[in-house]
Design a protein around this motif. Sequence first.
Motif, mmCIF file in Angstrom:
data_model
loop_
_atom_site.group_PDB
_atom_site.id
_atom_site.type_symbol
_atom_site.label_atom_id
_atom_site.label_comp_id
_atom_site.label_asym_id
_atom_site.label_seq_id
_atom_site.Cartn_x
_atom_site.Cartn_y
_atom_site.Cartn_z
ATOM 1 N N ARG A 55 -20.416 21.046 -8.215
ATOM 2 C CA ARG A 55 -21.322 20.988 -9.194
ATOM 3 C C ARG A 55 -21.654 20.089 -10.263
ATOM 4 N N ARG A 56 -20.653 19.345 -10.408
ATOM 5 C CA ARG A 56 -20.454 17.951 -11.450
ATOM 6 C C ARG A 56 -21.158 16.868 -10.722
ATOM 7 N N PHE A 57 -21.144 16.958 -9.480
ATOM 8 C CA PHE A 57 -21.811 15.797 -8.515
ATOM 9 C C PHE A 57 -23.256 16.262 -8.548
ATOM 10 N N ALA A 58 -23.805 17.570 -8.261
ATOM 11 C CA ALA A 58 -25.131 17.940 -8.307
ATOM 12 C C ALA A 58 -25.719 17.556 -9.762
ATOM 13 N N ILE A 59 -25.149 18.131 -10.716
ATOM 14 C CA ILE A 59 -25.823 17.869 -11.946
ATOM 15 C C ILE A 59 -25.923 16.469 -12.498
ATOM 16 N N ARG A 60 -24.831 15.620 -12.207
ATOM 17 C CA ARG A 60 -24.952 14.148 -12.314
ATOM 18 C C ARG A 60 -26.208 13.693 -11.799
ATOM 19 N N LEU A 61 -26.317 13.852 -10.413
ATOM 20 C CA LEU A 61 -27.173 13.322 -9.426
ATOM 21 C C LEU A 61 -28.460 13.919 -9.713
ATOM 22 N N ALA A 62 -28.688 14.970 -10.150
ATOM 23 C CA ALA A 62 -30.003 15.502 -10.804
ATOM 24 C C ALA A 62 -30.365 14.718 -11.974
ATOM 25 N N LEU A 63 -29.655 14.629 -12.952
ATOM 26 C CA LEU A 63 -29.915 13.819 -14.231
ATOM 27 C C LEU A 63 -30.200 12.382 -13.827
ATOM 28 N N PHE A 64 -29.614 11.516 -12.878
ATOM 29 C CA PHE A 64 -29.718 10.399 -12.370
ATOM 30 C C PHE A 64 -31.289 10.465 -11.782
ATOM 31 N N TYR A 65 -31.487 11.165 -11.042
ATOM 32 C CA TYR A 65 -32.830 11.134 -10.414
ATOM 33 C C TYR A 65 -34.031 11.521 -11.457
ATOM 34 N N GLY A 66 -33.691 12.364 -12.329
ATOM 35 C CA GLY A 66 -34.471 12.610 -13.454
ATOM 36 C C GLY A 66 -34.882 11.378 -14.236
ATOM 37 N N ALA A 67 -33.532 10.606 -14.487
ATOM 38 C CA ALA A 67 -33.906 9.376 -15.446
ATOM 39 C C ALA A 67 -34.506 8.353 -14.771
ATOM 40 N N THR A 68 -34.275 8.209 -13.318
ATOM 41 C CA THR A 68 -34.655 7.048 -12.675
ATOM 42 C C THR A 68 -36.410 7.295 -12.331
ATOM 43 N N PHE A 69 -36.669 8.765 -12.147
ATOM 44 C CA PHE A 69 -38.277 8.918 -11.994
ATOM 45 C C PHE A 69 -38.994 9.280 -13.249
ATOM 46 N N GLY A 70 -38.160 9.448 -14.222
ATOM 47 C CA GLY A 70 -38.978 9.467 -15.421
ATOM 48 C C GLY A 70 -39.468 8.288 -15.898
ATOM 49 N N MET A 71 -38.485 7.240 -15.583
ATOM 50 C CA MET A 71 -38.784 5.817 -16.056
ATOM 51 C C MET A 71 -40.060 5.404 -14.955
ATOM 52 N N ILE A 72 -40.031 5.609 -13.864
ATOM 53 C CA ILE A 72 -40.971 5.432 -12.923
ATOM 54 C C ILE A 72 -42.357 5.952 -13.427
ATOM 55 N N GLY A 73 -42.291 7.254 -13.792
ATOM 56 C CA GLY A 73 -43.513 8.074 -14.279
ATOM 57 C C GLY A 73 -44.159 7.384 -15.544
#
Length: 175
Positions: free
Chosen positions: A16-34
């Motif tokens: 669960r921790r891995f999934a949450i952290r990864l989802a947040l990292f993807y969110g931050a990365t793609f948010g910046m790209i957006g």
Amino acid sequence: MPSESEIPIASQGASRRFAIRLALFYGATFGMIGTHLPFFTVWLEAVGIEAWWIGVIGAVPALTRFTILPFVTSAAEKYSLRGALTVTALATALGFAVIGTQHMPLAVLLIYAVTCSMWTPMLPLTDAYALRGVARFGLNYGPLRLWGSAAFVVGALACGMLVDILEARHLIWVI
């Protein structure tokens, strides 16, 4: 893939921790790209950079994808994916902060080139890290990556709304 009931309780917490952290990292990365993709050129123009310089600067990420990216990803595979992600994320954030203080085309170009050398490997490194974790914890990759796509849309929309509030020369701080 094992079902969640087949994973030991201690591993479920780690999963669960891995999934949450990864989802947040993807969110931050793609948010910046957006925010970057549609509005970086708007910022370049707002700080007085001429169109032909904007074209040259805009080509930098593509150039680093086939020149620098293979070396960074290879080193990350050899040493540490997680460490490489940390370094590239921090270097990218620092690079954009420094770019925001510049208005001379050559300075922006050079700093952006260094920044893109760290930024363009982030997505392939994140995907490699994600796929290892997905295999290890028996997770579903799609929902984790979905948060990145959602953040891209939110980042682009939010930055688009900010264009009406902020002067375009301040958009770099949103990116």
